[in-house]
Design an enzyme around this catalytic site. Structure first.
Site, PDB file in Angstrom:
ATOM      1  N   TYR A 120       1.030  -1.195  -0.023  1.00 48.51           N
ATOM      2  CA  TYR A 120       0.033  -0.009  -0.040  1.00 48.51           C
ATOM      3  C   TYR A 120       0.934   1.495   0.132  1.00 48.51           C
ATOM      4  O   TYR A 120       0.348   2.392   0.360  1.00 48.51           O
ATOM      5  CB  TYR A 120      -0.821   0.043   1.283  1.00 48.51           C
ATOM      6  CG  TYR A 120      -2.280  -0.864   1.152  1.00 48.51           C
ATOM      7  CD1 TYR A 120      -2.301  -1.571  -0.024  1.00 48.51           C
ATOM      8  CD2 TYR A 120      -3.317  -0.763   1.968  1.00 48.51           C
ATOM      9  CE1 TYR A 120      -3.440  -2.540  -0.144  1.00 48.51           C
ATOM     10  CE2 TYR A 120      -4.166  -1.490   1.871  1.00 48.51           C
ATOM     11  CZ  TYR A 120      -4.427  -2.384   0.987  1.00 48.51           C
ATOM     12  OH  TYR A 120      -5.574  -3.243   0.771  1.00 48.51           O
ATOM     13  N   LYS A 167       4.297 -14.128   5.107  1.00 52.97           N
ATOM     14  CA  LYS A 167       4.692 -14.914   3.703  1.00 52.97           C
ATOM     15  C   LYS A 167       5.884 -15.071   3.480  1.00 52.97           C
ATOM     16  O   LYS A 167       6.307 -15.126   2.367  1.00 52.97           O
ATOM     17  CB  LYS A 167       3.619 -14.633   2.868  1.00 52.97           C
ATOM     18  CG  LYS A 167       3.468 -15.811   1.555  1.00 52.97           C
ATOM     19  CD  LYS A 167       2.403 -16.838   2.162  1.00 52.97           C
ATOM     20  CE  LYS A 167       2.657 -18.213   1.118  1.00 52.97           C
ATOM     21  NZ  LYS A 167       2.188 -19.405   1.319  1.00 52.97           N
ATOM     22  N   ASP A 199      -1.655 -17.631   4.553  1.00 51.85           N
ATOM     23  CA  ASP A 199      -2.567 -18.495   3.919  1.00 51.85           C
ATOM     24  C   ASP A 199      -3.204 -19.416   4.884  1.00 51.85           C
ATOM     25  O   ASP A 199      -4.343 -19.872   5.018  1.00 51.85           O
ATOM     26  CB  ASP A 199      -1.996 -19.138   2.739  1.00 51.85           C
ATOM     27  CG  ASP A 199      -0.572 -19.773   2.696  1.00 51.85           C
ATOM     28  OD1 ASP A 199      -0.145 -19.461   3.658  1.00 51.85           O
ATOM     29  OD2 ASP A 199      -0.197 -20.334   1.927  1.00 51.85           O
ATOM     30  N   ASP A 223      -5.278  -5.690   6.282  1.00 48.69           N
ATOM     31  CA  ASP A 223      -6.604  -5.351   5.855  1.00 48.69           C
ATOM     32  C   ASP A 223      -7.289  -6.584   5.387  1.00 48.69           C
ATOM     33  O   ASP A 223      -8.608  -6.773   5.629  1.00 48.69           O
ATOM     34  CB  ASP A 223      -6.423  -4.701   4.459  1.00 48.69           C
ATOM     35  CG  ASP A 223      -7.250  -3.600   3.872  1.00 48.69           C
ATOM     36  OD1 ASP A 223      -8.366  -3.577   4.668  1.00 48.69           O
ATOM     37  OD2 ASP A 223      -7.382  -3.045   2.721  1.00 48.69           O
ATOM     38  N   ASP A 227     -10.862  -8.130   7.467  1.00 52.82           N
ATOM     39  CA  ASP A 227     -12.225  -8.348   6.687  1.00 52.82           C
ATOM     40  C   ASP A 227     -12.893  -9.860   6.740  1.00 52.82           C
ATOM     41  O   ASP A 227     -13.860 -10.130   7.116  1.00 52.82           O
ATOM     42  CB  ASP A 227     -12.229  -8.047   5.286  1.00 52.82           C
ATOM     43  CG  ASP A 227     -12.202  -6.496   5.333  1.00 52.82           C
ATOM     44  OD1 ASP A 227     -11.981  -5.694   6.166  1.00 52.82           O
ATOM     45  OD2 ASP A 227     -12.863  -6.201   3.985  1.00 52.82           O
TER      46      ASP A 227
HETATM   47  N1  GGG Z   1     -13.428   3.205   6.670  1.00 55.75           N
HETATM   48  C1  GGG Z   1     -12.686   1.987   5.851  1.00 55.75           C
HETATM   49  C2  GGG Z   1     -12.660   2.180   4.636  1.00 55.75           C
HETATM   50  O1  GGG Z   1     -13.034   3.441   3.986  1.00 55.75           O
HETATM   51  N2  GGG Z   1     -12.253   1.439   3.897  1.00 55.75           N
HETATM   52  C3  GGG Z   1     -11.987   1.193   2.453  1.00 55.75           C
HETATM   53  C4  GGG Z   1     -10.772   0.795   1.890  1.00 55.75           C
HETATM   54  O2  GGG Z   1     -10.601   0.537   0.729  1.00 55.75           O
HETATM   55  N3  GGG Z   1      -9.745   1.006   2.761  1.00 55.75           N
HETATM   56  C5  GGG Z   1      -8.617   0.342   2.438  1.00 55.75           C
HETATM   57  C6  GGG Z   1      -7.700   0.485   3.592  1.00 55.75           C
HETATM   58  O3  GGG Z   1      -8.245   0.041   4.949  1.00 55.75           O
HETATM   59  O4  GGG Z   1      -6.501   0.256   3.542  1.00 55.75           O
END
Ligand code: GGG
Length: 326
Positions: A120, A167, A199, A223, A227
């Site tokens: 990122y 990993k 994994d 991330d 989720d």
């Molecule tokens: N409130 C969390 C949000 O907006 N998530 C959307 C997203 O793509 N987030 C990427 C991340 O949390 O790095």
């Protein structure tokens, strides 16, 4: 003392759940100065830029920020806003709550996600019509800073270990560096580490989440895996988060903009309100933070509930029920 709070609802259901969290904070006997600022897809469509400089500056100078959700412009909005608060860790608790239908009701995890680099870090290049590349950045300094936070975090919770997800068997240089730095800091601090390949972690956490408590992850893995954990506890509408920096922090629900339900007033405000509870704790209002957390837990158990949890209540009805319990 007045707390300066920046409020950036962002896009989609961020426009609905952020005001809900704000209403809860306003119901408390605490001196806040809320300043709202715009960012996201809608602002970009109007002005050409997703993150106006004044929004960045406001977040960079406020005591804390309440953020909603980022959509298509996430890379232009939430990543720079995390940088604005110098946030090196994204704390993402994933807990199952009584009364909520969960795949794994025994889940009680906290992800500590590296928040500044990994894939990122924004170094993507389109080299030709056929080829795009991404440079993954991993530094010893960011990995060690995260690990130092993790050691204090587990100590505060009365624990003496955390899991390190990576990993490194494939990404030997980058995840190898991450793993080595985190384990080295933990060893020096007398904290045990449980190494898990990412994994395998995805499978193990689904089969038995009680094997884990605090989970330290590189950015993308944190991330995705948080989720995944949301899926174990009843959905993304339940997970709050804190982006913590040395002097300030930004609080946001883990969910995104949910375009399928945005604008209908039916989004679950629990994650945003729980993020506000984390903000209260961060600002030193532990009692009020715990009261908000308990009020949300009571509402999750007794209702009213939004559609994602099998109910038919609106965002406003759930918010009012939380405030009633304070
Ligand atoms: N409130 C969390 C949000 O907006 N998530 C959307 C997203 O793509 N987030 C990427 C991340 O949390 O790095």
């Amino acid at each position: 003392m007045t707390h300066d709070i920046a409020v950036v609802p962002g896009d989609g259901i961020g426009q609905e759940v952020t005001p809900a969290a704000l209403e809860v904070l306003e119901a408390l006997d605490i001196d806040f100065l809320f300043r709202e600022a715009a960012a996201g897809d809608a602002v970009k469509a109007e002005t050409g830029e997703a993150l106006p400089q004044e929004t960045y500056d406001l977040v960079a100078s406020s005591d804390a920020t309440l953020f909603g959700a980022a959509g298509e412009t996430a890379a232009d909005v939430i990543l720079p806003l995390r940088e604005a608060v110098d946030s090196f860790v994204n704390v993402r608790p994933a807990r199952a709550y009584p009364g909520v239908d969960a795949v794994r009701p025994e889940t009680d995890l906290v992800f500590l996600r590296e928040n500044t680099e990994g894939v990122y870090s924004g170094h993507e290049t389109r080299l030709s019509d056929d080829l795009s590349t991404l440079t993954r950045v991993v530094t010893d300094s960011a990995s060690r800073r995260l690990a130092e936070f993790a050691c204090e975090f587990v100590d505060d919770r009365g624990l003496d270990e955390f899991a390190v997800v990576h990993k490194a068997n494939v990404m030997r240089e980058t995840d190898g560096r991450f793993r080595d730095a985190v384990v080295d800091v933990a060893d020096a601090g007398g904290v045990e580490t449980q190494e898990v390949l990412m994994d395998a972690f995805a499978t193990h956490v689904c089969l038995d989440p009680t094997q884990f408590d605090v989970v330290v992850c590189p950015n993308l893995a944190g991330d995705v895996l948080s989720d995944l954990a949301a899926g174990l506890v009843g959905g993304l509408g339940l997970l709050p988060s804190a982006n913590v920096g040395p002097d300030r922090a930004l609080f946001e629900p883990v969910h995104g903009t949910a375009p399928d339900i945005a604008g209908q007033g039916v989004a679950n405000p629990a994650a945003a309100i729980l993020s506000a509870a984390m903000l209260l704790e961060y600002l030193g209002h532990e009692d009020e933070g715990a009261a908000v957390q308990e009020a949300v837990e009571d509402v999750l158990e007794e209702g009213p509930r939004t559609g994602d949890l099998g109910g038919d209540a609106s965002t406003d009805e759930v918010t009012a029920a939380v405030i009633d319990r304070l």
